[in-house]
Design an enzyme around this catalytic site. Structure first.
Site, mmCIF file in Angstrom:
data_model
loop_
_atom_site.group_PDB
_atom_site.id
_atom_site.type_symbol
_atom_site.label_atom_id
_atom_site.label_comp_id
_atom_site.label_asym_id
_atom_site.label_seq_id
_atom_site.Cartn_x
_atom_site.Cartn_y
_atom_site.Cartn_z
ATOM 1 C CG HIS A 1 -0.420 4.365 3.951
ATOM 2 N ND1 HIS A 1 -0.495 3.987 5.192
ATOM 3 C CD2 HIS A 1 -0.949 3.488 3.357
ATOM 4 C CE1 HIS A 1 -1.033 2.761 5.234
ATOM 5 N NE2 HIS A 1 -1.565 2.438 3.973
ATOM 6 C CG ASN B 1 0.544 -6.074 7.171
ATOM 7 O OD1 ASN B 1 0.990 -6.830 7.865
ATOM 8 N ND2 ASN B 1 -0.650 -6.421 6.455
ATOM 9 C CB ALA C 1 -0.838 -0.079 1.124
#
Lengths: 250, 250
Positions: free
Chosen positions: B200, B171, B115
């Site tokens: 993020h 993760n 991601a």
């Protein structure tokens, strides 16, 4: 990260990036070719260009002219070919001939992320998912050969023209063009007299996410046109693709 | 990007990511193992977990528990092992045992960017160059199992604790920890009731540059905890490492 202890390379262009690679790479064997008559400790000089039989990969860190001049010899020899001067691929007729020949060769083309992070996401998305890419590159005016007293947009347009007009400065644009298609990459190159380092701002719009990557790359002391990260990025790609790394990230 | 036409995989965990991989991967052969009793068109179901001899790679998209449970069988079989639930590696005793066993195996560990973009730069810089990493992850409150009327910092601390406490959501933090060292990665996890997608923001300080990567990943429709980009990123890594790609970027 492990070294490239088992890898033998030919480095084309022993300038700043080539020397950094030699220094940090811990290769088993290094040949080099440079048009300048120089000697370098720890590397075997080739007086004329050829591809030694015992190398695993050829690393180009010279110029887009060098890519065009030596590509077909490298593909003929079937060696992996790491290219930094991706601006060469902005030339459509060279690009088509190169990729046609690549398919018939045992060579693989390796393109490191280079000065631009986030290429991992752009490659994962691929041509189908990416809708639009904007690359704004800001460089110190002097490194673009200019004396200026204010910021100036030096170029604005697509990635193909950016790389054709500014091959030494727009490799990032050419790499993006290869990944998502040259027509989808809009480029703005800005000369900034107050800047002492290179800045890339990459904006990516896709069907499954939006991304903005901002990089301030401190330039190599001996050549402000290139960023120090470039050599590290090339080494990462070499280790991953030709080395014996047990841990492959990205 | 070419497909994985020549690659045979075992997919562990046939949830949203597993199904997307199956759909877009164009693999030669797919086995799958899932604790739920499900059938999936185009994939061979294993009633009990084992590593079929004819697979090239095992792809984990289940949970950090699954990584811990099946890792040693996979390393024993010598197959390449692509891990998405990297939170498993935040457990120090598992991490040490895993990497010790990996070195004696013919397996390679493959960790996709997942991601988070910009991991290419972070890996190129490596442990020595990176000074500090800050990861701020913002997720919809509901996907963190909360009902809230305002933004709330759910966690702030190092990557190890982040991944241990929020294994399904952190993760990315664990992957960063593996690359630069867990102690250098500071994590902030924010639950945001107004957000409909995952964000993020990765800030990296290094000796040769500063980087800020901002990602808005639209969630997978069927599982808001994961982002659609994750499956694409896993496929990119598989193609590069196990496929017959002639063009390797990043």
């Amino acid at each position: 990260m492990q070294g490239c202890g088992n890898v033998r390379v030919l480095i084309v262009g022993m300038g700043n990036i080539g020397r950094t690679l030699l220094e940090i790479g811990e290769f088993e064997k290094v040949y080099f070719y440079d048009t300048a008559d120089i000697n370098v400790r720890g590397a075997i000089k080739l007086a004329e260009f050829f591809v030694p039989e015992d190398v695993d990969a050829v690393v180009e860190c010279a110029s887009s002219e060098a890519v065009k001049k030596f590509s077909f010899d490298i593909l003929e020899a079937g060696k992996d070919f790491l290219v930094l001067s991706t601006s060469a691929f902005a030339d459509r007729s060279f690009r088509e001939a190169f990729f046609e020949r690549l398919q018939r060769s045992t060579s693989r083309l390796i393109i490191p992320s280079g000065a631009v992070g986030g290429l991992d996401v752009v490659v994962a998305l691929g041509k189908d998912m990416v809708e639009k890419v904007l690359l704004e590159t800001r460089k110190p005016s002097v490194s673009l050969g200019m004396e200026a007293s204010e910021q100036r947009v030096v170029f604005e347009g697509n990635a193909e023209n950016a790389a054709l007009l500014f091959p030494k400065n727009m490799n990032v644009a050419a790499t993006l063009g290869l990944v998502v298609g040259f027509e989808k990459v809009h480029v703005r190159l800005v000369a900034d007299p107050w800047l002492s380092y290179n800045v890339h701002i990459l904006t990516v719009e896709s069907k499954i996410g939006k991304y903005r990557f901002e990089m301030e790359n401190f330039p190599s002391p001996s050549n402000p046109k290139t960023s120090a990260i470039t050599a590290y990025s090339a080494l990462k790609s070499l280790k991953d693709r030709c080395g014996e790394s047990k841990i492959l990230i990205g």
